[in-house]
Design an enzyme around this catalytic site. Sequence first.
Site, PDB file in Angstrom:
ATOM      1  N   GLY A   1      -4.115 -13.894  45.828  1.00  0.00           N
ATOM      2  CA  GLY A   1      -5.526 -13.450  46.144  1.00  0.00           C
ATOM      3  C   GLY A   1      -6.002 -12.003  45.848  1.00  0.00           C
ATOM      4  O   GLY A   1      -4.871 -11.148  45.674  1.00  0.00           O
TER       5      GLY A   1
ATOM      6  N   ARG B   1      -9.609  -9.421  45.050  1.00  0.00           N
ATOM      7  CA  ARG B   1     -11.154  -9.263  45.436  1.00  0.00           C
ATOM      8  C   ARG B   1     -11.890 -10.421  45.075  1.00  0.00           C
ATOM      9  O   ARG B   1     -13.200 -10.580  45.636  1.00  0.00           O
ATOM     10  CB  ARG B   1     -11.352  -7.997  44.611  1.00  0.00           C
ATOM     11  CG  ARG B   1     -11.204  -8.280  43.111  1.00  0.00           C
ATOM     12  CD  ARG B   1     -11.431  -7.371  42.208  1.00  0.00           C
ATOM     13  NE  ARG B   1     -10.935  -7.232  40.879  1.00  0.00           N
ATOM     14  CZ  ARG B   1     -11.037  -8.131  39.966  1.00  0.00           C
ATOM     15  NH1 ARG B   1     -12.323  -9.067  40.192  1.00  0.00           N
ATOM     16  NH2 ARG B   1     -10.702  -8.359  38.930  1.00  0.00           N
ATOM     17  N   PHE B   2     -11.504 -11.296  44.051  1.00  0.00           N
ATOM     18  CA  PHE B   2     -12.140 -12.420  43.603  1.00  0.00           C
ATOM     19  C   PHE B   2     -12.346 -13.684  44.575  1.00  0.00           C
ATOM     20  O   PHE B   2     -13.148 -14.595  44.715  1.00  0.00           O
ATOM     21  CB  PHE B   2     -11.628 -12.822  42.347  1.00  0.00           C
ATOM     22  CG  PHE B   2     -10.204 -13.294  42.392  1.00  0.00           C
ATOM     23  CD1 PHE B   2      -9.648 -14.332  42.925  1.00  0.00           C
ATOM     24  CD2 PHE B   2      -9.409 -12.361  41.955  1.00  0.00           C
ATOM     25  CE1 PHE B   2      -8.209 -14.607  43.133  1.00  0.00           C
ATOM     26  CE2 PHE B   2      -7.830 -12.476  42.185  1.00  0.00           C
ATOM     27  CZ  PHE B   2      -7.336 -13.665  42.626  1.00  0.00           C
TER      28      PHE B   2
ATOM     29  N   GLN C   1      -9.148 -16.699  46.248  1.00  0.00           N
ATOM     30  CA  GLN C   1      -7.638 -16.935  46.278  1.00  0.00           C
ATOM     31  C   GLN C   1      -7.242 -18.093  45.174  1.00  0.00           C
ATOM     32  O   GLN C   1      -8.209 -18.437  44.476  1.00  0.00           O
ATOM     33  CB  GLN C   1      -7.649 -17.735  47.765  1.00  0.00           C
ATOM     34  CG  GLN C   1      -7.528 -16.975  48.867  1.00  0.00           C
ATOM     35  CD  GLN C   1      -7.272 -17.698  50.107  1.00  0.00           C
ATOM     36  OE1 GLN C   1      -7.353 -18.705  50.309  1.00  0.00           O
ATOM     37  NE2 GLN C   1      -6.354 -16.964  51.089  1.00  0.00           N
TER      38      GLN C   1
ATOM     39  N   LYS D   1      -7.668 -20.964  40.605  1.00  0.00           N
ATOM     40  CA  LYS D   1      -8.322 -19.696  40.879  1.00  0.00           C
ATOM     41  C   LYS D   1      -9.906 -19.749  41.629  1.00  0.00           C
ATOM     42  O   LYS D   1     -10.670 -20.129  40.648  1.00  0.00           O
ATOM     43  CB  LYS D   1      -8.349 -18.698  39.763  1.00  0.00           C
ATOM     44  CG  LYS D   1      -8.718 -17.248  40.187  1.00  0.00           C
ATOM     45  CD  LYS D   1      -8.621 -16.399  38.888  1.00  0.00           C
ATOM     46  CE  LYS D   1      -9.091 -14.832  39.339  1.00  0.00           C
ATOM     47  NZ  LYS D   1      -8.969 -14.025  38.145  1.00  0.00           N
TER      48      LYS D   1
ATOM     49  N   ASP E   1      -6.569  -3.710  33.640  1.00  0.00           N
ATOM     50  CA  ASP E   1      -6.237  -3.726  35.055  1.00  0.00           C
ATOM     51  C   ASP E   1      -4.665  -4.131  35.180  1.00  0.00           C
ATOM     52  O   ASP E   1      -4.344  -4.856  35.965  1.00  0.00           O
ATOM     53  CB  ASP E   1      -7.091  -4.744  36.000  1.00  0.00           C
ATOM     54  CG  ASP E   1      -6.876  -4.657  37.462  1.00  0.00           C
ATOM     55  OD1 ASP E   1      -6.576  -3.315  37.827  1.00  0.00           O
ATOM     56  OD2 ASP E   1      -7.145  -5.396  37.958  1.00  0.00           O
TER      57      ASP E   1
END
Length: 413
Positions: A111, A113-114, A116, A132, A224
Site C-alpha cells: 500500500g 499514497r494511492f 492498497q 492495485k 520514484d
Amino acid sequence: MGTSVYRTLLLRTGGFSVSDYIQKFTVRDLALIAFRLRLYKQVLFLSFYLIRFVDEMSDEIQDRPLVTQGCLIIIDDCPPLPAPFEHRIVSAKQVPMGSYYAVKPNEVLGGGRFGQVHKCAELSSGLILAAKLIKVKGMREREEVKNEIGVMNQLNHVNLIQLYDAFESRTNLTLIMEYVDGGELFDRIVDENYQLTELDAIVFMRQICEGVQYLHQQYILHLDLKPENILCVNSTGNQIKIIDFGLARKYRPREKLKVNFGTPEFLAPEVVNYDFVSFPTDMWSVGVITYMLLSGLSPFLGDNDAETMNNILHANWDFDSEAFENVTEEAKDFVTRLLIPTKCSRLSATGCMKHAWLNNLEDKAKLHQVRLKSQVKLQRYLAAHKQWKKHFYVVAAANRLKRFRQNHPINTV
C-alpha cells in the site's frame, strides 16, 4: 546397447550407408535391429524425463540466495521469469471488476499514497494476479492513473512489472498486474535473518540497471526509484521487478520537465532545486539504492526532510568506515560515479551495465568461494547435452532404417 547395434550396422555394411546394403540383411536381422532400436528409444525417452525430474528437484533445493552445496555457497544470479501472460495494451474498462476477478480483501500485498494492492484471481482462468485499487477524487488524479496505464503499456521487460487489465468507476481505478510474492527489497534489506552479501547486491543492482536501461530506451523516467518500489519475485531467490509507475513521465528532450514530488531520501539535487529532470535523475536514485544495499544506511537521511534535502543539495555524504569496511573499491567507485551533483557527470544505465563492479561475476564468485546458480544450471545442461550427443548417431541410424523400410518394402517370399 544402441552403440553396439550401430557398430553391427557398420560392420555388416562395410562402413557405408544402411540403405546401400540393407538388402543383405535377413528378415530376422531386421526384426532384431528394429526391436533393439525401439527399446533404445524408450530408454532415451525415460532418460529425458529423469533428467527433467532431477533438474526440477535441483531447482527446488537450490532456490535460495545462499545454499550450501558441498563446501561452497550458491548465489542465485538467474534472471526472473517473464510474466505468465503475453504483453498486452490495456485500456480501463467501465464495467464492474467483480464480473472478471475475485479480489481477496484479506490478502494485502502492499500500500501507499494511492491505496492498497490485493491479491486477486481471474475468474475465467484462475490466474493469480495483483489488484492495485486507487481512489480518485478528481479529474487530475484520474488522469495521473491513466498516465500510469499508458506508461505500463509501453513496458515489456522481465525486470518491470507487467500490466494485465484495468477498470474504471466513479470513485476508483483498478490496475490488474502481474503477481509476485517475494515482498519489497526494502524488507529483505532490514531482515535480520537475511545475510546480504556484496555479490547479492551486485545481482540485485545489475537487474535494477537492466530495468532502468530499458525504461530510458523507451524515453520513460521512473522518478520514484527506491527499495520499496522494487519487489523480489520470491522470498528466497535474487530476482527482482521494478514497480509503481504512478510518478513516471514520458521524457521529451525538447520539453523541459520539472517535478516536485518523490521520496526525500532518494531525490536528486535537480528535483530538490526544482530544476529540469532527465535520465540522470533516475541514476542518482540508483546510486542511493546501491549505497543502502552495501551498507544498510541511507546516505543523505537527516533528522527531518529539510535536513535530508540540505544534505542532498550539498552532496553531504561519505562512506561510513564501519559499514563499508569490507566493501570493495569497485563497489565504492560505482556509487561515487552516481552520487554526483552535476547531472551530465553521472553514469548512465548503460554505463552502469559496463562498469567493472557489475561484471565478471564468475571471477568474483571464485574470489568469495561461492558458485553462481547460472553456472550450476549450465553444467547440468552440458552434462545432459553430452549424453544426447553420445547417442545421436544411433538415433540417426534408427531414423534412416525406418525411412528405408517405408520406401523399400521387403519381399519375404
